[in-house]
Write an enzyme that holds these catalytic residues in place. Sequence first.
Site, mmCIF file in Angstrom:
data_model
loop_
_atom_site.group_PDB
_atom_site.id
_atom_site.type_symbol
_atom_site.label_atom_id
_atom_site.label_comp_id
_atom_site.label_asym_id
_atom_site.label_seq_id
_atom_site.Cartn_x
_atom_site.Cartn_y
_atom_site.Cartn_z
ATOM 1 N N HIS A 1 -3.841 -37.580 11.997
ATOM 2 C CA HIS A 1 -2.625 -38.335 12.303
ATOM 3 C C HIS A 1 -1.549 -37.440 12.910
ATOM 4 C CE1 HIS A 1 -3.878 -42.045 10.149
ATOM 5 N NE2 HIS A 1 -4.601 -41.173 9.458
ATOM 6 N N GLU B 1 -4.865 -11.010 14.414
ATOM 7 C CA GLU B 1 -4.424 -9.626 14.285
ATOM 8 C C GLU B 1 -5.577 -8.673 14.546
ATOM 9 O OE1 GLU B 1 -2.630 -7.475 10.547
ATOM 10 O OE2 GLU B 1 -1.034 -8.599 11.528
ATOM 11 N N GLY C 1 -5.298 -4.449 5.266
ATOM 12 C CA GLY C 1 -4.477 -5.426 4.552
ATOM 13 C C GLY C 1 -4.991 -6.849 4.627
ATOM 14 N N ARG C 2 -5.430 -7.260 5.816
ATOM 15 C CA ARG C 2 -5.840 -8.659 5.979
ATOM 16 C C ARG C 2 -7.224 -8.944 5.391
ATOM 17 N NH1 ARG C 2 -5.315 -5.870 10.521
ATOM 18 N NH2 ARG C 2 -6.948 -5.705 12.097
ATOM 19 N N GLU D 1 10.060 -5.838 4.038
ATOM 20 C CA GLU D 1 10.202 -7.158 3.428
ATOM 21 C C GLU D 1 9.915 -7.116 1.927
ATOM 22 O OE1 GLU D 1 8.560 -7.946 7.664
ATOM 23 O OE2 GLU D 1 8.334 -6.436 6.084
ATOM 24 N N LYS E 1 0.835 -1.209 0.000
ATOM 25 C CA LYS E 1 0.000 0.000 0.000
ATOM 26 C C LYS E 1 0.865 1.253 0.000
ATOM 27 C CE LYS E 1 -3.877 0.160 2.421
ATOM 28 N NZ LYS E 1 -4.853 0.339 3.524
ATOM 29 N N LYS F 1 8.532 -3.678 14.110
ATOM 30 C CA LYS F 1 9.066 -3.082 12.881
ATOM 31 C C LYS F 1 10.006 -1.920 13.217
ATOM 32 C CE LYS F 1 5.035 -3.956 9.888
ATOM 33 N NZ LYS F 1 3.979 -3.287 9.086
#
Length: 547
Positions: free
Chosen positions: A386, A355, A269-270, A215, A209, A514
């Site tokens: 399992h 979040e 964002g999410r 990253e 954005k 951050k």
Amino acid sequence: MALSTINPTSTKAWEKLKQHYNQLKNVSMQEMFTNDRTRTENFHIQWKDFLIDYSKNRITQETLDLLQELTQEVNLKAAINSYFSGENINKTEDRAVLHTALRSSQNDTVLVNEKNIIPEIFDVKNIIKNFTNEIISGTRKGYTEKPFTDIVNIGIGGSDLGPAMVVEALQFYKNHLNIHFVSNVDGDHVNEIIKKLNPETTLFVIVSKTFTTQETLTNSETIRKWFLKSAKQEDVAKHFVAVSTNIQKVTDFGINPENIFPMWDWVGGRFSLWSAVGLSIALAVDFDNFDDLLKGAHEMDEHFKTADFDKNIPVVLALLSIWYNNFFGAESEAIIPYTQYLQKLAPYLQQGIMESNGKSIGRDGKPVNYETGTIIWGEPGTNSQHAFFQLIHQGTKLIPTDFIGFLRPLYGNQDHHDKLMSNFFAQTEALLNGKLEAIVKDEFEKQNVTTQKASFLLPFKIFTGNKPTNTLLIDKLTPKSLGSLIALYEHKIFVQGIIWNIFSYDQWGVELGKQLANSILDEINLGSINKHDSSTEFLLKYFIKNK
């Protein structure tokens, strides 16, 4: 109208629920089913091609009635209206929360600052459609005039988890393009992706954005340097596109302004896969399937907005979660999809749920005095059976679990699907009923187990059962049904946040790490360590000395 700031523990319904819990906490669901033959009929919801059975929960009609009272006392209905109308319910960032608008109909009206945003949304959708069709058809080519074969999505968090989950989920509908995702700043990750690629036939989609995410920019720079080993700077414009609001930084990177897909500050964002962040989805499965994903989400939006709360799937699932989290003390919930296609659903929902609702300050600015956010985890069945089902069956923790299954397989292999679904149904039955002492003894007798051995093994073989589950049974995994499923959990998040009196749509807790990482990176680069706690100083010295 601002969201109410009501501490749920101060409501009359909460006090009634506490008393009700004390009456119900030791009652077994087995007894409930035995005593009420209409239980399943009363405790299920059928909506379009979704069937939700929530009868295997530690609830009675009184439980549901009291939870409904709670929704009234916290003004949930008014909050839902605020959510969809464009009010700035993300108060700490002074923003609306309108990912739902991204899948609205073209004739809808949603106002932000007195401007209808729907025409703008559809303008961007048309740009995505045209661009996607050009890439898929091969009419838009790379710098050597070869059609694109590979797409790389470069993003992190919501700019990665959502598109990656949906592309994985809709593999059956995928076209000829190969889709890759680069997210982690770990250099080994990006280099593993790069070695599979041909720069002449690869399109890179940078999703950020602000175009400042460490990253994403680090990975983008690494990829651009690799690309320029065989191409020229002017070729960047043909191979790199961006989803961003920072036009200046994007063009400085070398991306053509015509290849910048806009974002809006009213999309978190999410919750952004429905926007141009979903460009990689459209490229992977064609625009029409991406559009069907949006339509499926829109149908769930309409259900959530209009259905009575006792027949409202997101509301019911959210209330059950509140019941276990705040009264039974259950800290986590498992999500088990019985399809390999949804293997990334639980990690995607981890971000969405944890979040959003991992907050300890109420909307009134005061620390809460009750539990919020649940821990989300899970894997596809039957793999999960399992791996960790032992803990759900016989462990000391209460873990409410959602089972998600489909009536029909995509490839039509009925033998496999029947075996898969037999496990799906068996696990919820086993978690409900357990295995009682009499049954274990009967098995020992049939197996001619000695009395001494049987006596020793007996307590280990007993399952108490009484473990709560929800069953979500859907006709078929399609773009549309997937859209509805994702939107269902989005609205569940919203309901929980309203009841817990928290702001679900900021994430200030993510920012501190951050900020510290940026200052620590300077220290690593300079080889000079500033003042930290003794542990961090020790670790930094060790790293700088030995790297």
